[in-house]
Design a protein around this motif. Structure first.
Motif, PDB file in Angstrom:
ATOM      1  N   PHE A   1      -9.770  -1.707  -4.737  1.00 17.84           N
ATOM      2  CA  PHE A   1      -9.221  -2.295  -6.050  1.00 17.84           C
ATOM      3  C   PHE A   1      -7.955  -2.298  -5.675  1.00 17.84           C
ATOM      4  N   ILE A   2      -7.572  -3.809  -5.555  1.00 20.35           N
ATOM      5  CA  ILE A   2      -6.292  -4.321  -4.886  1.00 20.35           C
ATOM      6  C   ILE A   2      -5.589  -5.152  -5.736  1.00 20.35           C
ATOM      7  N   PRO A   3      -4.464  -4.684  -6.416  1.00 25.32           N
ATOM      8  CA  PRO A   3      -3.700  -5.720  -7.302  1.00 25.32           C
ATOM      9  C   PRO A   3      -3.241  -7.019  -6.499  1.00 25.32           C
ATOM     10  N   PRO A   4      -3.358  -8.009  -7.437  1.00 25.83           N
ATOM     11  CA  PRO A   4      -3.093  -9.163  -6.863  1.00 25.83           C
ATOM     12  C   PRO A   4      -1.572  -9.441  -6.282  1.00 25.83           C
ATOM     13  N   GLY A   5      -0.620  -8.540  -6.543  1.00 29.16           N
ATOM     14  CA  GLY A   5       0.660  -8.905  -6.136  1.00 29.16           C
ATOM     15  C   GLY A   5       1.023  -8.019  -4.827  1.00 29.16           C
ATOM     16  N   THR A   6      -0.038  -7.564  -4.237  1.00 30.71           N
ATOM     17  CA  THR A   6      -0.286  -6.604  -2.895  1.00 30.71           C
ATOM     18  C   THR A   6       0.295  -7.346  -1.712  1.00 30.71           C
ATOM     19  N   ARG A   7       1.247  -6.787  -0.918  1.00 30.70           N
ATOM     20  CA  ARG A   7       1.454  -7.224   0.353  1.00 30.70           C
ATOM     21  C   ARG A   7       1.165  -6.168   1.396  1.00 30.70           C
ATOM     22  N   TRP A   8       1.312  -6.619   2.515  1.00 36.35           N
ATOM     23  CA  TRP A   8       0.780  -5.624   3.426  1.00 36.35           C
ATOM     24  C   TRP A   8       1.835  -5.529   4.814  1.00 36.35           C
ATOM     25  N   ILE A   9       1.820  -4.402   5.388  1.00 33.61           N
ATOM     26  CA  ILE A   9       2.531  -4.139   6.524  1.00 33.61           C
ATOM     27  C   ILE A   9       1.332  -3.464   7.492  1.00 33.61           C
ATOM     28  N   ASP A  10       1.301  -4.364   8.693  1.00 37.10           N
ATOM     29  CA  ASP A  10       0.260  -3.452   9.756  1.00 37.10           C
ATOM     30  C   ASP A  10       0.925  -2.445  10.562  1.00 37.10           C
TER      31      ASP A  10
ATOM     32  N   ARG B   1      -3.562  -0.939   7.921  1.00 38.55           N
ATOM     33  CA  ARG B   1      -2.302  -1.400   7.257  1.00 38.55           C
ATOM     34  C   ARG B   1      -2.152  -0.677   6.034  1.00 38.55           C
ATOM     35  N   ILE B   2      -0.832  -1.019   5.535  1.00 40.87           N
ATOM     36  CA  ILE B   2      -0.347  -0.216   4.457  1.00 40.87           C
ATOM     37  C   ILE B   2      -0.049  -1.234   3.363  1.00 40.87           C
ATOM     38  N   ALA B   3      -0.416  -0.952   2.084  1.00 40.66           N
ATOM     39  CA  ALA B   3      -0.287  -1.939   0.973  1.00 40.66           C
ATOM     40  C   ALA B   3       1.162  -1.643   0.246  1.00 40.66           C
ATOM     41  N   TYR B   4       2.043  -2.638  -0.154  1.00 47.05           N
ATOM     42  CA  TYR B   4       2.974  -2.363  -0.960  1.00 47.05           C
ATOM     43  C   TYR B   4       3.601  -3.546  -1.601  1.00 47.05           C
ATOM     44  N   GLU B   5       4.298  -3.059  -2.774  1.00 52.74           N
ATOM     45  CA  GLU B   5       4.984  -4.305  -3.489  1.00 52.74           C
ATOM     46  C   GLU B   5       6.555  -3.997  -3.588  1.00 52.74           C
ATOM     47  N   THR B   6       7.245  -4.911  -3.742  1.00 51.03           N
ATOM     48  CA  THR B   6       8.684  -4.743  -4.105  1.00 51.03           C
ATOM     49  C   THR B   6       9.321  -5.451  -5.089  1.00 51.03           C
ATOM     50  N   TRP B   7      10.286  -4.928  -5.976  1.00 50.06           N
ATOM     51  CA  TRP B   7      11.000  -5.399  -7.078  1.00 50.06           C
ATOM     52  C   TRP B   7      12.610  -5.554  -6.722  1.00 50.06           C
ATOM     53  N   GLY B   8      13.413  -6.388  -7.353  1.00 46.69           N
ATOM     54  CA  GLY B   8      14.663  -6.570  -7.025  1.00 46.69           C
ATOM     55  C   GLY B   8      14.983  -7.220  -5.682  1.00 46.69           C
TER      56      GLY B   8
ATOM     57  N   LEU C   1      -1.794  10.951  -6.328  1.00 46.20           N
ATOM     58  CA  LEU C   1      -2.983  10.578  -5.661  1.00 46.20           C
ATOM     59  C   LEU C   1      -3.827   9.202  -6.039  1.00 46.20           C
ATOM     60  N   SER C   2      -3.875   8.843  -7.145  1.00 46.25           N
ATOM     61  CA  SER C   2      -4.633   7.783  -7.503  1.00 46.25           C
ATOM     62  C   SER C   2      -3.882   6.391  -7.587  1.00 46.25           C
ATOM     63  N   PRO C   3      -2.454   6.163  -8.007  1.00 42.98           N
ATOM     64  CA  PRO C   3      -1.951   5.205  -8.204  1.00 42.98           C
ATOM     65  C   PRO C   3      -1.926   4.051  -6.961  1.00 42.98           C
ATOM     66  N   ASP C   4      -1.987   2.817  -7.416  1.00 40.67           N
ATOM     67  CA  ASP C   4      -1.725   1.693  -6.423  1.00 40.67           C
ATOM     68  C   ASP C   4      -0.310   1.549  -6.507  1.00 40.67           C
ATOM     69  N   ALA C   5       0.126   0.475  -5.528  1.00 42.70           N
ATOM     70  CA  ALA C   5       1.529   0.140  -5.196  1.00 42.70           C
ATOM     71  C   ALA C   5       2.152  -0.690  -6.350  1.00 42.70           C
ATOM     72  N   HIS C   6       1.246  -1.138  -7.473  1.00 42.22           N
ATOM     73  CA  HIS C   6       1.714  -2.029  -8.526  1.00 42.22           C
ATOM     74  C   HIS C   6       2.524  -1.070  -9.447  1.00 42.22           C
TER      75      HIS C   6
ATOM     76  N   GLY D   1      -5.629  -0.748  -1.170  1.00 47.86           N
ATOM     77  CA  GLY D   1      -4.939  -1.801  -0.398  1.00 47.86           C
ATOM     78  C   GLY D   1      -4.667  -1.133   0.792  1.00 47.86           C
ATOM     79  N   SER D   2      -4.372   0.156   0.990  1.00 48.59           N
ATOM     80  CA  SER D   2      -3.761   0.562   2.313  1.00 48.59           C
ATOM     81  C   SER D   2      -5.304   0.930   3.026  1.00 48.59           C
ATOM     82  N   SER D   3      -5.222   1.398   4.030  1.00 51.45           N
ATOM     83  CA  SER D   3      -6.475   1.576   5.066  1.00 51.45           C
ATOM     84  C   SER D   3      -6.867   2.765   4.669  1.00 51.45           C
ATOM     85  N   GLY D   4      -8.237   3.153   4.537  1.00 52.81           N
ATOM     86  CA  GLY D   4      -8.684   4.512   4.248  1.00 52.81           C
ATOM     87  C   GLY D   4     -10.308   4.515   4.457  1.00 52.81           C
ATOM     88  N   PRO D   5     -10.771   5.514   4.033  1.00 55.97           N
ATOM     89  CA  PRO D   5     -12.343   5.610   4.196  1.00 55.97           C
ATOM     90  C   PRO D   5     -13.201   4.446   3.770  1.00 55.97           C
ATOM     91  N   ALA D   6     -12.678   3.754   2.585  1.00 59.33           N
ATOM     92  CA  ALA D   6     -13.162   2.793   2.056  1.00 59.33           C
ATOM     93  C   ALA D   6     -13.119   1.221   2.835  1.00 59.33           C
TER      94      ALA D   6
END
Lengths: 371, 371
Positions: free
Chosen positions: A4-13, A30-37, A53-58, A99-104
Motif C-alpha cells: 500500500f504505497i502512497p503516490p508521493g513515495t521515493r526510494w533509497i536502495d 529499499r526504504i521508502a521515504y518522503e520529504t517536505w521543505g 508500527l503502521s504509518p507509511d512515509a506520507h 513501500g519499504s522492503s518487508g515480508p510482503a
C-alpha cells in the motif's frame, strides 16, 4: 501480496547484502521515504521522523501527493514541525508493507513474496536502514530525530548506533524497552493472526486472507491505543440504534464502543499486510536499548549523546506508559544530554500524539523553535 | 456438555417458571451453593458471598469437600470471614457451569443441553436467584452480602431489588455499571470464542471444542485481571529457557510473561463452558444499577438501604477501576447508608482480592468484626 504505497513515495536502495542484526542479509532492498521543505546550504535544518508500527512515509501532504498525511496537523508550513524552516524526512520502516522492503515484498531470488522467509527484523535494523537513508540523502547531521511510539524505540537505537547522527531528539510516547504488559498484548495480537486458519503459516492471498485474525489484532490494538477515561466521556453506555443492530445475532454489536472498534478494524484489516504486522509487532518486544548495547537500560540510554532532548508522553497511555518516557529523559540526562521529560494530561492514551494537537503541537513546536 | 461441580455442592430448586428479566422463564432450574459455620438462634449471623464470573460455590474447604476453595485464605475459622462466628453461604451464579443451571445444563424439555436456547441471563436474574436461595435456607435477614467483581454488581442488584435482605454490604472490586473499556475487552473475548470455528453457533462437544477461542479469551482476561506494575517486577524481560522454547515456531513463546498467560489459559479452557462464559460475560456489559432502577446510576445506588457498607478496590485495577468503587460508596452514602470507600495500594490489579490477602483480609475482617 498487498503493498500500500502512497503516490508521493521515493526510494533509497540499500546496498546489496545489508546485514541484519539477528542474522541474514537483505539481498536487494529499499526504504521508502518522503520529504517536505528544503535543505538549507548550511545543512543544519533536517528533521527525521520515525513512525509507529503502521504509518507509511506520507506524514503530510506534498506537491507529489496532496492527500492529507497521518501527521498532517503537525507537519507543514507554519505548523509545529514547520516545513518553511525545516527539511523534513519521513521514512517507512523496514519490514512494513507501505513501500519499504518487508515480508510482503517480492524476493528477487524467487520472484514471489518473501513472506516468512524475510529475515528477522529488529528495531536496530529499522534504525540502521533509516540511517542509510539519511546518509544517502547527503545529510551530514540531522537537526532532530523525532520518533513516535515504535519510532521512539527506533530513534534511540539510531542515536546509540550512529553517534553524531543528530543534534537533538524528540521521543513521543516511546520506550527504551518493551515491558511485559505490552509484550503480552502484542503476543496476543500475533496469536490472533496466527490462529486464523487463513493465515496458513504466512501463505495467504487476497481470497484466503486472515481477516478475522487481523480484526481481532486491530481491535485489541485500538483498545490499548486509547484510554478508558476518553471512552467514558465519548461512548459511556450508549447503544447502537436498532437499525444498526443484527437482531439475529445474540452476541452481535450492541454498544457504540463495539461499533467503533469494528469500524476501526474494518479500515485496517485489508490495508496492512498480516506478515508485516507480525514482524513489526515482534521487533518491539525484542527491543531494549540496554540489551542492544550490552548493558542495562540506563547504560544504553547514557551512551546516547545529543545536545538537547525532549521525552513526551501522556498519563493515560497504558501501552507505552508515562514512566517509560521519564526513563528516557533520565537516561539521556545521565549521559550528558540536556533532556526534558514532559508529561501531558491528555485523556487520549497512546494515540494522543495523533489526535491531541492542542497539547502535542505546542510541546513539539516549542522544542524545535528553541533549537 | 461439560459441567464442573465441586463434590460439596448442595442445591436449591427454583420454583418452576422462574421469570427472567429480559424475557422467558426457567422451566426447572436450580442454584448450587455451599455453606460454612452455623446459623445462630437469633438468625443474625449469615453472610452471603457472590462471586466473579468463573468461581464455583466452593469458596473454602469444608467437611464435605476438604479441597481448598477459591477464597480459602479469606473464609474459615479465625479468618477474616470467620466461620466460627458467621454462617457463610456462597452461591454459584445462575448461568454458570459449576452447578447452577445455565447454557451447559440439560433442558428438561429435550434432554439435551440448552446451549443458546437458555434464556438471556442478566445480573438481576443472578441476584434474584441468589435471593431465592437465601429465603429457601430460611434466613430472615443477612448480616452482610459480600460481592466480588461481577459479584459486586450482583450484590447491588440484590440489595436494590430485595430491600431489607441484608444489614450490610461489602463490595470488592465491583461496579455499579459496566464502562466502555471493560465492555470493549469483554466484547473482544466473546468475539474470540465466537470466531473459533469449533464454537459452531454454540453447538460444540468435547471433541470439537472452541479451545483456541477460549484460550484467547482467557489470556485477554488475565491481562486485564492483573497489572502492568506487578508484571514489571515479576517478569520484566525474562526469556524462557531454551528447552522451553519451540525453535521451529518463529512466533512461538519467548518471554516468561507469554508462558504465564499460556499456562493460565491451559488451566481454564477445558474447565469452563464456552457458552456459559459468553452468557456471564455479556450480562456484565448489560448491567447498570441506574438502568436497572429506571434512573441514573447515582439514583439506583441511592435506592439501596443498608446500615453499613464498604467499597474496596485497588488503584491498579483497569477492569473495575477504583473510581467505580468510590462511586458505589458515594451512591450508597447518598441513600443514607454509612458507606466507606477504601482504596488499597495493591500492585495486583483486579485480581488482588484473590491474592493480596495482606491488604484485603484486614479490610474485610475489620469491617465484619465491627458489625
Amino acid at each position: 501480496m498487498t503493498e500500500f504505497i502512497p503516490p508521493g513515495t521515493r526510494w533509497i536502495d540499500l546496498p546489496p547484502g545489508f546485514p541484519m542484526k539477528r542474522g541474514g542479509t537483505l539481498p536487494r532492498a529499499r526504504i521508502a521515504y518522503e520529504t517536505w521543505g528544503r535543505r538549507n546550504a548550511a545543512d543544519d535544518n533536517s528533521i527525521l521522523i520515525l513512525t509507529g508500527l503502521s504509518p507509511d512515509a506520507h506524514a503530510a501532504a506534498s506537491e507529489a501527493d496532496p492527500a492529507p498525511g497521518w501527521w498532517e496537523t503537525m507537519v507543514g508550513p507554519g505548523k509545529a514541525i514547520d516545513t518553511d524552516r525545516w527539511h523534513v524526512v519521513c521514512v517507512n520502516s523496514l519490514g512494513s508493507c507501505k513501500g519499504s522492503s518487508g515480508p510482503a515484498s517480492l524476493d528477487p531470488a524467487t520472484g514471489r513474496p518473501y513472506r516468512l522467509a524475510f529475515p528477522d527484523v529488529s528495531i536496530e535494523d529499522v534504525a540502521d536502514t533509516a540511517a542509510h537513508v539519511v546518509r544517502a540523502l547527503g545529510i551530514g547531521r540531522l537537526a532532530c530525530v523525532v520518533g513516535n511510539s515504535m519510532g521512539g524505540m527506533v530513534a534511540l537505537a539510531l542515536l546509540a548506533r550512529h553517534p553524531g547522527i543528530a543534534r537533538s531528539h524528540i521521543n513521543v510516547s516511546g520506550a527504551a524497552k518493551a515491558l511485559p504488559f505490552s509484550i503480552a498484548i502484542r503476543s496476543l495480537q500475533r496469536e490472533a493472526i496466527r490462529l486464523d486458519p487463513n493465515w496458513n503459516g504466512g501463505d495467504y492471498d487476497e481470497e484466503h486472507y486472515p481477516e478475522s485474525g487481523m480484526r481481532m489484532a486491530r481491535k485489541l490494538g485500538v483498545i490499548t491505543y486509547r484510554s478508558a477515561l476518553e471512552w467514558d466521556g465519548r461512548f459511556g453506555r450508549v447503544r447502537l440504534d436498532s437499525d444498526r443492530r443484527d437482531d439475529e445475532d445474540p452476541f452481535g454489536l450492541e454498544f457504540e464502543v463495539e461499533s467503533y472498534l469494528e469500524a476501526h478494524a474494518r479500515r485496517f484489516v485489508r490495508n496492512f499486510d498480516p506478515n508485516c504486522y507480525l514482524y513489526l509487532s515482534r521487533c518491539m518486544d525484542w527491543f531494549d536499548i540496554g540489551e542492544s548495547c550490552g548493558g542495562t537500560t540506563a547504560e544504553g540510554l547514557a551512551r546516547i549523546r545529543v545536545e538537547r532532548a525532549l521525552a513526551i508522553g501522556v498519563h493515560t497511555d497504558i501501552l507505552f506508559p508515562l514512566q517509560q518516557q521519564e526513563e528516557i529523559a533520565d537516561g539521556l540526562r545521565a549521559g550528558g544530554s540536556a533532556a526534558t521529560f514532559l508529561p501531558l494530561e491528555s485523556p487520549q492514551g497512546h494515540d494522543a500524539f495523533l489526535v491531541d494537537f492542542a497539547r502535542f503541537s505546542p510541546a513539539i513546536g516549542g522544542f524545535l523553535a528553541g533549537l
